[in-house]
Design a protein around this motif. Structure first.
Motif, PDB file in Angstrom:
ATOM      1  N   ASP A 278       0.829  -1.215   0.000  1.00 29.17           N
ATOM      2  CA  ASP A 278       0.000   0.000   0.000  1.00 29.17           C
ATOM      3  C   ASP A 278       0.859   1.259   0.000  1.00 29.17           C
ATOM      4  O   ASP A 278       0.499   2.275  -0.569  1.00 29.17           O
ATOM      5  N   ALA A 279       2.002   1.187   0.697  1.00 29.93           N
ATOM      6  CA  ALA A 279       2.841   2.381   0.870  1.00 29.93           C
ATOM      7  C   ALA A 279       3.766   2.627  -0.326  1.00 29.93           C
ATOM      8  O   ALA A 279       4.519   3.599  -0.338  1.00 29.93           O
ATOM      9  N   TYR A 280       3.714   1.732  -1.337  1.00 28.67           N
ATOM     10  CA  TYR A 280       4.644   1.869  -2.478  1.00 28.67           C
ATOM     11  C   TYR A 280       4.281   3.075  -3.326  1.00 28.67           C
ATOM     12  O   TYR A 280       3.129   3.249  -3.716  1.00 28.67           O
ATOM     13  N   GLY A 281       5.285   3.919  -3.604  1.00 26.29           N
ATOM     14  CA  GLY A 281       5.036   5.113  -4.409  1.00 26.29           C
ATOM     15  C   GLY A 281       6.348   5.777  -4.779  1.00 26.29           C
ATOM     16  O   GLY A 281       7.414   5.156  -4.766  1.00 26.29           O
ATOM     17  N   ARG A 282       6.260   7.067  -5.062  1.00 24.15           N
ATOM     18  CA  ARG A 282       7.433   7.825  -5.550  1.00 24.15           C
ATOM     19  C   ARG A 282       8.623   7.741  -4.606  1.00 24.15           C
ATOM     20  O   ARG A 282       9.757   7.598  -5.031  1.00 24.15           O
ATOM     21  N   LEU A 283       8.326   7.901  -3.296  1.00 28.87           N
ATOM     22  CA  LEU A 283       9.431   7.980  -2.346  1.00 28.87           C
ATOM     23  C   LEU A 283      10.231   6.672  -2.331  1.00 28.87           C
ATOM     24  O   LEU A 283      11.462   6.683  -2.263  1.00 28.87           O
ATOM     25  N   ALA A 284       9.533   5.533  -2.407  1.00 23.90           N
ATOM     26  CA  ALA A 284      10.225   4.233  -2.433  1.00 23.90           C
ATOM     27  C   ALA A 284      11.095   4.126  -3.680  1.00 23.90           C
ATOM     28  O   ALA A 284      12.268   3.710  -3.610  1.00 23.90           O
ATOM     29  N   VAL A 285      10.549   4.520  -4.825  1.00 25.99           N
ATOM     30  CA  VAL A 285      11.308   4.380  -6.079  1.00 25.99           C
ATOM     31  C   VAL A 285      12.543   5.287  -6.042  1.00 25.99           C
ATOM     32  O   VAL A 285      13.653   4.860  -6.400  1.00 25.99           O
ATOM     33  N   LEU A 286      12.379   6.521  -5.584  1.00 24.21           N
ATOM     34  CA  LEU A 286      13.513   7.458  -5.550  1.00 24.21           C
ATOM     35  C   LEU A 286      14.574   7.000  -4.542  1.00 24.21           C
ATOM     36  O   LEU A 286      15.762   6.975  -4.845  1.00 24.21           O
ATOM     37  N   ALA A 287      14.121   6.644  -3.328  1.00 26.66           N
ATOM     38  CA  ALA A 287      15.077   6.240  -2.292  1.00 26.66           C
ATOM     39  C   ALA A 287      15.842   4.987  -2.722  1.00 26.66           C
ATOM     40  O   ALA A 287      17.070   4.908  -2.583  1.00 26.66           O
ATOM     41  N   GLN A 288      15.115   4.029  -3.294  1.00 28.14           N
ATOM     42  CA  GLN A 288      15.746   2.753  -3.644  1.00 28.14           C
ATOM     43  C   GLN A 288      16.524   2.828  -4.966  1.00 28.14           C
ATOM     44  O   GLN A 288      17.227   1.896  -5.330  1.00 28.14           O
ATOM     45  N   ALA A 289      16.407   3.971  -5.666  1.00 24.83           N
ATOM     46  CA  ALA A 289      17.246   4.171  -6.853  1.00 24.83           C
ATOM     47  C   ALA A 289      18.693   4.408  -6.442  1.00 24.83           C
ATOM     48  O   ALA A 289      19.621   4.114  -7.184  1.00 24.83           O
ATOM     49  N   ARG A 290      18.868   4.939  -5.249  1.00 26.31           N
ATOM     50  CA  ARG A 290      20.227   5.256  -4.782  1.00 26.31           C
ATOM     51  C   ARG A 290      20.677   4.363  -3.625  1.00 26.31           C
ATOM     52  O   ARG A 290      21.861   4.150  -3.429  1.00 26.31           O
TER      53      ARG A 290
END
Ligand code: SAM
Length: 277
Positions: free
Chosen positions: A165-177
């Protein structure tokens, strides 16, 4: 060096007639057991440069100094705390430097001397926690591992995986780095004053294959999650009228939804969007 020899944090707040201000996101940790646990979660920081945002009364600052941070640069926006923190500079034997100012505007690399790498450890002010994290994700080689306290809801958004449910922009950006993990949760009652919600400490360590173009990733995730229940062929129309071609170039089904796309998928989408522009 033992912080138990110092006056209690509560006594220091009273002696300086200080109280928490909501506008600065102030929720203090006055129990050294908890601040020492955060310092331990940061790994071996002895002799290493560390940045702390918002030392406030200095509970985490004491623990980071005990753990050997050298230097420790603590950036505090609320000038009321500077007289209270000053004695810690002497106690630290000169390892602590207090910087008065806004962490959002700080040039951290300049504070440490360029070419050095610093860990970031903080019980973050909740009102600016997310913009600070995004700033540090985009930072250059000066930025080392991060050990950060967020509201639990934000912590879960940072570590979320596709389908959560919490998956969104912040997860993608944080986990990109970074590789992001919740280290432990902290109940609201541990803070003075107690916030309305639980908090959690997140550990972020650099991944071996960081994605370079975070700006492109920000643009595609904003479009994709802006209308997260829609199929991507519709949601991405704000990026390009030819969303289907973009999706095909990224090898993503046009009928897929943002919440199903993993890190590799978003990287492919950002690459394809950049190539199409
Ligand atoms: N580290 C202390 C502790 O754990 O008890 C205080 C943590 S409190 C959640 C957040 C701190 O960040 C406060 O001291 C607040 O004044 C400071 N702060 C708020 N906004 C800031 C900003 N933009 N830059 C630097 N410090 C900020």
């Amino acid at each position: 060096m033992n912080a138990d020899d110092l006056p209690s944090l509560r006594a220091e707040l009273e002696a300086h007639d200080l109280w928490a201000k909501k506008s600065f996101g102030q929720h203090f940790l006055l129990d050294l057991n908890i601040t020492r646990r955060i310092a331990r979660a940061a790994g071996d920081i002895a002799g290493k440069p560390v940045i702390e945002i918002g030392p406030g009364p200095g509970g985490l600052t004491r623990a980071l100094l005990e753990a050997g941070a050298d230097p420790l640069i603590a950036i505090e926006k609320d000038p009321r705390f500077l007289p209270l923190l000053e004695p810690l500079v002497e106690w630290s034997g000169g390892r602590l430097r207090i910087v008065s100012g806004d962490a959002l505007e700080a040039d951290e690399a300049a504070l440490f001397g360029r070419g050095r790498c610093a860990a970031i450890v903080s019980n973050l002010p909740y009102n600016v926690g997310t913009p600070l994290l995004v700033k540090w994700l985009k930072a250059g080689a000066w930025r080392g591992e991060m050990t950060l306290m967020f509201q639990k809801e934000v912590a879960l958004r940072i570590v979320a995986k596709p389908g959560d449910d919490a998956y969104g922009r912040l997860a993608v950006l944080a986990q990109a780095r970074c590789t992001a993990k919740v280290a432990f949760s902290v109940p609201a009652r541990a803070f003075t004053p107690a916030p309305n919600v639980e908090s959690a400490v997140v550990r972020l360590t650099d991944r071996a294959d960081p994605y370079a173009d975070l700006d492109a990733l920000e643009r595609v995730t904003a479009a994709a999650f802006g209308q997260r229940r829609k199929m991507l062929r519709s949601a991405l129309k704000v990026l390009t009228p030819d969303a289907e071609t973009l999706l095909r170039a990224a090898k993503i089904e046009p009928t897929a939804r943002a919440e199903e796309i993993d890190q590799a998928g978003f990287r492919a989408l950002a690459d394809a969007w950049r190539a199409m522009r």
